[in-house]
Design a protein around this motif. Structure first.
Motif, PDB file in Angstrom:
ATOM      1  N   VAL A 186      -6.863  16.675   3.550  1.00  0.00           N
ATOM      2  CA  VAL A 186      -6.186  16.566   2.261  1.00  0.00           C
ATOM      3  C   VAL A 186      -4.729  16.970   2.460  1.00  0.00           C
ATOM      4  CG1 VAL A 186      -6.152  17.391  -0.131  1.00  0.00           C
ATOM      5  CG2 VAL A 186      -8.346  17.067   1.056  1.00  0.00           C
ATOM      6  N   PRO A 187      -3.800  16.140   2.010  1.00  0.00           N
ATOM      7  CA  PRO A 187      -2.379  16.467   2.185  1.00  0.00           C
ATOM      8  C   PRO A 187      -2.043  17.846   1.597  1.00  0.00           C
ATOM      9  CG  PRO A 187      -2.639  14.241   1.354  1.00  0.00           C
ATOM     10  CD  PRO A 187      -3.997  14.873   1.322  1.00  0.00           C
ATOM     11  N   GLY A 188      -1.282  18.634   2.353  1.00  0.00           N
ATOM     12  CA  GLY A 188      -0.849  19.945   1.895  1.00  0.00           C
ATOM     13  C   GLY A 188      -1.865  21.054   2.061  1.00  0.00           C
ATOM     14  N   LYS A 189      -3.041  20.749   2.602  1.00  0.00           N
ATOM     15  CA  LYS A 189      -4.066  21.769   2.805  1.00  0.00           C
ATOM     16  C   LYS A 189      -4.480  21.782   4.280  1.00  0.00           C
ATOM     17  CE  LYS A 189      -6.043  21.555  -1.822  1.00  0.00           C
ATOM     18  NZ  LYS A 189      -7.273  21.431  -2.605  1.00  0.00           N
ATOM     19  N   GLU A 190      -5.048  22.907   4.692  1.00  0.00           N
ATOM     20  CA  GLU A 190      -5.581  22.998   6.053  1.00  0.00           C
ATOM     21  C   GLU A 190      -6.763  22.053   6.200  1.00  0.00           C
ATOM     22  OE1 GLU A 190      -4.691  24.761   8.884  1.00  0.00           O
ATOM     23  OE2 GLU A 190      -2.834  25.094   7.763  1.00  0.00           O
ATOM     24  N   PRO A 191      -6.876  21.366   7.333  1.00  0.00           N
ATOM     25  CA  PRO A 191      -8.051  20.486   7.535  1.00  0.00           C
ATOM     26  C   PRO A 191      -9.347  21.281   7.562  1.00  0.00           C
ATOM     27  CG  PRO A 191      -6.364  20.111   9.209  1.00  0.00           C
ATOM     28  CD  PRO A 191      -5.951  21.315   8.436  1.00  0.00           C
ATOM     29  N   VAL A 192     -10.401  20.709   7.049  1.00  0.00           N
ATOM     30  CA  VAL A 192     -11.733  21.284   7.101  1.00  0.00           C
ATOM     31  C   VAL A 192     -12.500  20.468   8.120  1.00  0.00           C
ATOM     32  CG1 VAL A 192     -13.873  21.725   5.849  1.00  0.00           C
ATOM     33  CG2 VAL A 192     -11.657  22.036   4.701  1.00  0.00           C
ATOM     34  N   LEU A 193     -12.879  21.098   9.222  1.00  0.00           N
ATOM     35  CA  LEU A 193     -13.608  20.410  10.291  1.00  0.00           C
ATOM     36  C   LEU A 193     -14.824  21.232  10.667  1.00  0.00           C
ATOM     37  CD1 LEU A 193     -10.474  19.530  12.462  1.00  0.00           C
ATOM     38  CD2 LEU A 193     -11.623  18.053  10.822  1.00  0.00           C
ATOM     39  N   ALA A 194     -15.754  21.397   9.743  1.00  0.00           N
ATOM     40  CA  ALA A 194     -16.959  22.193   9.989  1.00  0.00           C
ATOM     41  C   ALA A 194     -18.071  21.302  10.506  1.00  0.00           C
ATOM     42  CB  ALA A 194     -17.399  22.869   8.689  1.00  0.00           C
ATOM     43  N   ILE A 199       0.858  -1.192   0.000  1.00  0.00           N
ATOM     44  CA  ILE A 199       0.000   0.000   0.000  1.00  0.00           C
ATOM     45  C   ILE A 199       0.892   1.240   0.000  1.00  0.00           C
ATOM     46  CG2 ILE A 199      -1.727   1.309   1.291  1.00  0.00           C
ATOM     47  CD1 ILE A 199      -2.737  -1.383   2.367  1.00  0.00           C
ATOM     48  N   GLU A 200       0.668   2.114  -0.962  1.00  0.00           N
ATOM     49  CA  GLU A 200       1.461   3.339  -1.064  1.00  0.00           C
ATOM     50  C   GLU A 200       1.172   4.267   0.109  1.00  0.00           C
ATOM     51  OE1 GLU A 200       3.815   4.003  -3.349  1.00  0.00           O
ATOM     52  OE2 GLU A 200       3.475   1.994  -4.162  1.00  0.00           O
ATOM     53  N   ALA A 201       2.173   5.021   0.538  1.00  0.00           N
ATOM     54  CA  ALA A 201       2.009   5.952   1.650  1.00  0.00           C
ATOM     55  C   ALA A 201       1.161   7.158   1.258  1.00  0.00           C
ATOM     56  CB  ALA A 201       3.369   6.414   2.155  1.00  0.00           C
ATOM     57  N   ASP A 202       1.295   7.613   0.013  1.00  0.00           N
ATOM     58  CA  ASP A 202       0.551   8.782  -0.445  1.00  0.00           C
ATOM     59  C   ASP A 202      -0.750   8.361  -1.116  1.00  0.00           C
ATOM     60  OD1 ASP A 202       2.529  10.569   0.423  1.00  0.00           O
ATOM     61  OD2 ASP A 202       3.654  10.319  -1.448  1.00  0.00           O
ATOM     62  N   MET A 203      -1.762   9.234  -1.043  1.00  0.00           N
ATOM     63  CA  MET A 203      -3.047   8.957  -1.677  1.00  0.00           C
ATOM     64  C   MET A 203      -2.920   9.008  -3.199  1.00  0.00           C
ATOM     65  SD  MET A 203      -6.026  10.910   0.409  1.00  0.00           S
ATOM     66  CE  MET A 203      -5.508  11.757   1.883  1.00  0.00           C
ATOM     67  N   ASN A 204      -3.638   8.112  -3.869  1.00  0.00           N
ATOM     68  CA  ASN A 204      -3.702   8.183  -5.327  1.00  0.00           C
ATOM     69  C   ASN A 204      -4.865   9.106  -5.713  1.00  0.00           C
ATOM     70  OD1 ASN A 204      -6.140   6.677  -5.258  1.00  0.00           O
ATOM     71  ND2 ASN A 204      -5.013   4.736  -5.423  1.00  0.00           N
ATOM     72  N   GLU A 205      -5.084   9.288  -7.010  1.00  0.00           N
ATOM     73  CA  GLU A 205      -6.132  10.208  -7.476  1.00  0.00           C
ATOM     74  C   GLU A 205      -7.518   9.824  -6.959  1.00  0.00           C
ATOM     75  OE1 GLU A 205      -5.826  13.129  -9.059  1.00  0.00           O
ATOM     76  OE2 GLU A 205      -3.659  12.845  -8.838  1.00  0.00           O
ATOM     77  N   GLU A 206      -7.835   8.541  -6.991  1.00  0.00           N
ATOM     78  CA  GLU A 206      -9.151   8.078  -6.516  1.00  0.00           C
ATOM     79  C   GLU A 206      -9.325   8.381  -5.027  1.00  0.00           C
ATOM     80  OE1 GLU A 206     -11.855   3.999  -6.400  1.00  0.00           O
ATOM     81  OE2 GLU A 206      -9.711   3.848  -6.831  1.00  0.00           O
ATOM     82  N   GLU A 207      -8.280   8.139  -4.243  1.00  0.00           N
ATOM     83  CA  GLU A 207      -8.351   8.399  -2.801  1.00  0.00           C
ATOM     84  C   GLU A 207      -8.451   9.899  -2.512  1.00  0.00           C
ATOM     85  OE1 GLU A 207      -5.832   4.473  -1.397  1.00  0.00           O
ATOM     86  OE2 GLU A 207      -4.751   6.294  -1.939  1.00  0.00           O
TER      87      GLU A 207
END
Length: 139
Positions: free
Chosen positions: A130-138, A109-117
């Motif tokens: 989402v990697p590299g972005k601020e979390p959205v927790l609304a 299993i790859e460590a990074d998400m693929n396009e589908e994930e």
């Protein structure tokens, strides 16, 4: 000459297996102490089936468990195939697979998400990690 046959009544020959932390002849104390009527049979678990079932539990059910959990579920599924209709089968998976992420169990299993994930990760507007972005927790 050939090795001598084991004495009558000897346990079967022990074979190596992939379950970390268990000896090949491991019987949990709770089972060893249980009344005989609670133990119908001991089911040998094929190593490849335990591994495949652990991976399937993670991929299809979101249950992260180790090889022992995969073996337990495999035995429950095999038992269900011949159980009378209406039977209740309990399979306890008390382990977490987090400790096995760096082992051969999840090596493919790859460590990074693929396009589908990544698409799945962004599909819920109120909760996104989402990697590299601020979390959205609304709420």
């Amino acid at each position: 000459g050939p090795p001598a046959a084991p004495p009558a009544g000897s346990p079967p020959a022990l074979k190596p297996h992939p379950i970390q932390g268990w000896t090949p002849d491991f019987i949990p104390k709770v089972l060893d102490d249980a009344p005989d009527q609670l133990n119908d049979e001991l089911v040998p678990i094929p190593a490849a089936s335990a591994i495949a079932t652990a991976k399937a539990l993670a991929a299809k059910e979101g249950l992260l468990t180790g090889i022992s959990g995969g073996g337990t579920m495999w035995a429950a599924l095999e038992t269900a195939k011949t159980a009378p209709e209406g039977s209740v089968i309990l399979a306890m998976l008390p382990d977490t697979g987090e400790r096995y992420l760096s082992t051969p169990l999840f090596a493919d299993i790859e460590a990074d998400m693929n396009e589908e994930e990544l698409e799945i990760a962004t599909s819920t507007p109120s909760f996104q990690l989402v990697p590299g972005k601020e979390p959205v927790l609304a709420a």
